[in-house]
Design a protein around this motif. Structure first.
Motif, PDB file in Angstrom:
ATOM      1  N   ASN A  32       0.871  -1.165   0.000  1.00 49.74           N
ATOM      2  CA  ASN A  32       0.000   0.000   0.000  1.00 49.74           C
ATOM      3  C   ASN A  32       0.916   1.225   0.000  1.00 49.74           C
ATOM      4  OD1 ASN A  32      -2.171  -1.699   0.216  1.00 49.74           O
ATOM      5  ND2 ASN A  32      -2.607  -1.204   2.349  1.00 49.74           N
ATOM      6  N   TYR A  34       1.175   5.657   0.132  1.00 48.76           N
ATOM      7  CA  TYR A  34       0.479   6.821   0.665  1.00 48.76           C
ATOM      8  C   TYR A  34       1.265   8.090   0.364  1.00 48.76           C
ATOM      9  CZ  TYR A  34      -1.537   3.040   3.462  1.00 48.76           C
ATOM     10  OH  TYR A  34      -2.140   1.863   3.864  1.00 48.76           O
ATOM     11  N   LEU A  96      -0.526  -4.960   4.256  1.00 45.56           N
ATOM     12  CA  LEU A  96      -1.942  -4.921   4.587  1.00 45.56           C
ATOM     13  C   LEU A  96      -2.141  -4.855   6.098  1.00 45.56           C
ATOM     14  CD1 LEU A  96      -4.586  -5.080   2.983  1.00 45.56           C
ATOM     15  CD2 LEU A  96      -4.602  -7.533   3.414  1.00 45.56           C
ATOM     16  N   TYR A  97      -2.871  -3.872   6.565  1.00 45.39           N
ATOM     17  CA  TYR A  97      -3.273  -3.727   7.957  1.00 45.39           C
ATOM     18  C   TYR A  97      -2.110  -3.643   8.940  1.00 45.39           C
ATOM     19  CZ  TYR A  97      -7.447  -5.599   5.692  1.00 45.39           C
ATOM     20  OH  TYR A  97      -8.476  -5.843   4.828  1.00 45.39           O
ATOM     21  N   ASN A  98      -1.017  -3.089   8.533  1.00 42.04           N
ATOM     22  CA  ASN A  98       0.135  -2.955   9.420  1.00 42.04           C
ATOM     23  C   ASN A  98       0.671  -1.526   9.404  1.00 42.04           C
ATOM     24  OD1 ASN A  98       0.828  -5.616  10.662  1.00 42.04           O
ATOM     25  ND2 ASN A  98       0.775  -6.243   8.527  1.00 42.04           N
ATOM     26  N   GLU A  99       1.727  -1.337  10.180  1.00 41.33           N
ATOM     27  CA  GLU A  99       2.286   0.006  10.315  1.00 41.33           C
ATOM     28  C   GLU A  99       2.802   0.523   8.977  1.00 41.33           C
ATOM     29  OE1 GLU A  99       3.525  -2.752  11.528  1.00 41.33           O
ATOM     30  OE2 GLU A  99       5.727  -2.785  11.494  1.00 41.33           O
ATOM     31  N   GLN A 100       2.813   1.850   8.871  1.00 43.23           N
ATOM     32  CA  GLN A 100       3.330   2.515   7.684  1.00 43.23           C
ATOM     33  C   GLN A 100       4.766   2.939   7.932  1.00 43.23           C
ATOM     34  OE1 GLN A 100       0.704   5.660   6.362  1.00 43.23           O
ATOM     35  NE2 GLN A 100      -1.087   4.343   6.521  1.00 43.23           N
ATOM     36  N   PHE A 101       5.559   2.835   6.883  1.00 47.33           N
ATOM     37  CA  PHE A 101       6.960   3.249   6.933  1.00 47.33           C
ATOM     38  C   PHE A 101       7.128   4.448   6.005  1.00 47.33           C
ATOM     39  CE2 PHE A 101       8.397  -0.323   9.361  1.00 47.33           C
ATOM     40  CZ  PHE A 101       7.530  -1.351   9.023  1.00 47.33           C
ATOM     41  N   PHE A 102       7.742   5.493   6.550  1.00 45.89           N
ATOM     42  CA  PHE A 102       7.806   6.751   5.839  1.00 45.89           C
ATOM     43  C   PHE A 102       9.146   6.961   5.142  1.00 45.89           C
ATOM     44  CE2 PHE A 102       3.971   9.093   6.928  1.00 45.89           C
ATOM     45  CZ  PHE A 102       3.462   8.309   7.942  1.00 45.89           C
TER      46      PHE A 102
ATOM     47  N   ILE B  34      -0.686   3.118  16.656  1.00 43.00           N
ATOM     48  CA  ILE B  34       0.766   3.203  16.469  1.00 43.00           C
ATOM     49  C   ILE B  34       1.253   4.522  17.055  1.00 43.00           C
ATOM     50  CG2 ILE B  34       2.649   3.152  14.791  1.00 43.00           C
ATOM     51  CD1 ILE B  34       0.738   2.039  12.742  1.00 43.00           C
ATOM     52  N   TYR B  36       4.475   7.177  16.512  1.00 41.31           N
ATOM     53  CA  TYR B  36       5.585   7.553  15.649  1.00 41.31           C
ATOM     54  C   TYR B  36       6.382   8.674  16.298  1.00 41.31           C
ATOM     55  CZ  TYR B  36       3.678   5.061  11.582  1.00 41.31           C
ATOM     56  OH  TYR B  36       3.227   4.103  10.705  1.00 41.31           O
TER      57      TYR B  36
END
Lengths: 111, 113
Positions: A32, A34, A96-102, B34, B36
């Motif tokens: 996913n 963003y 899917l349905y987990n933390e986002q990494f920026f 979460i 951050y």
């Protein structure tokens, strides 16, 4: 391991000029993706997200558009920048349905 | 919910003290949370997460507490160090199956020597 890249790191553009910011992810497939914007000293505003190639969901009506031409590539564009488009643009990926990494972000200044 | 237009609240603590950063959420259907950390000029970094079937989770020097009754989330940082100075954001998934996060307004943590 997975890495996320954004470029350019900084950008100064005149009002009315076009924009193209690119984000790519390595080390994973079908993420996913963003796009967020962050004004100085403020929180994160979700602009677009994508769950697959060619699938774009827009969160706020605005002067920007997004595209996902490849599985791990996400592009943020504008045909004509406004002063209000200035900000810190962040790309992120997630499974899917987990933390986002920026990613490291792009600082855009529109003059 | 999202508060992208508000100025960040601040928290100042002495180096070596424990810090507690709080976050309230409004959606009782949220099931994943979460925390951050964002340093100046950088993208947010994942610290710790918790799912709604838990009320506490510990990491290295950090603990997240979830109180679903009052819809409250907190981040505890033990023995704060100068490198902990940053803006801290909480985030939630608004409902089961949602593939996006809703971010809180953030708290700026300053460590005094």
């Amino acid at each position: 391991s997975q890495t996320i890249h954004q470029w350019p790191a900084t950008l100064v553009q005149p009002v009315g000029s076009p924009l193209s910011l690119e984000c790519t992810v390595e080390g994973t497939s079908n993420p996913n993706l963003y796009w967020y914007r962050q004004a100085a000293g403020r929180g994160l505003q979700l602009l677009f997200y994508s769950v697959g190639i060619g699938q774009i969901s827009s969160e706020v009506p605005q002067n920007l558009s997004a595209s996902r031409p490849q599985d791990r590539q996400f592009i943020l564009s504008s045909k004509k920048l406004l002063l209000s488009d200035s900000g810190f643009y962040l790309c992120a990926w997630s499974r899917l349905y987990n933390e986002q990494f920026f990613g490291p972000g792009t600082r855009l200044t529109v003059l | 919910g999202e508060s992208v237009g508000l100025h960040l609240p601040t928290l100042s603590v002495q180096e070596g003290d424990n810090s507690i950063i709080n976050c309230a959420y409004s959606n009782s259907a949220s099931d994943y949370f979460i925390w951050y950390k964002q340093e100046s000029g950088k993208g947010p970094q994942f610290i710790i997460d918790i799912r709604s079937n838990m009320d506490k989770r510990q990491g290295q020097r950090v603990t997240v507490l979830l109180n679903k009754t009052v819809k409250h989330l907190s981040l505890q940082i033990a023995a704060t160090q100068p490198g902990d100075s940053a803006v801290y954001f909480c985030a939630e998934t608004p409902n089961q199956g949602a593939q996006k996060l809703v971010f809180g307004q953030g708290t700026r943590l300053t460590i005094n020597p």
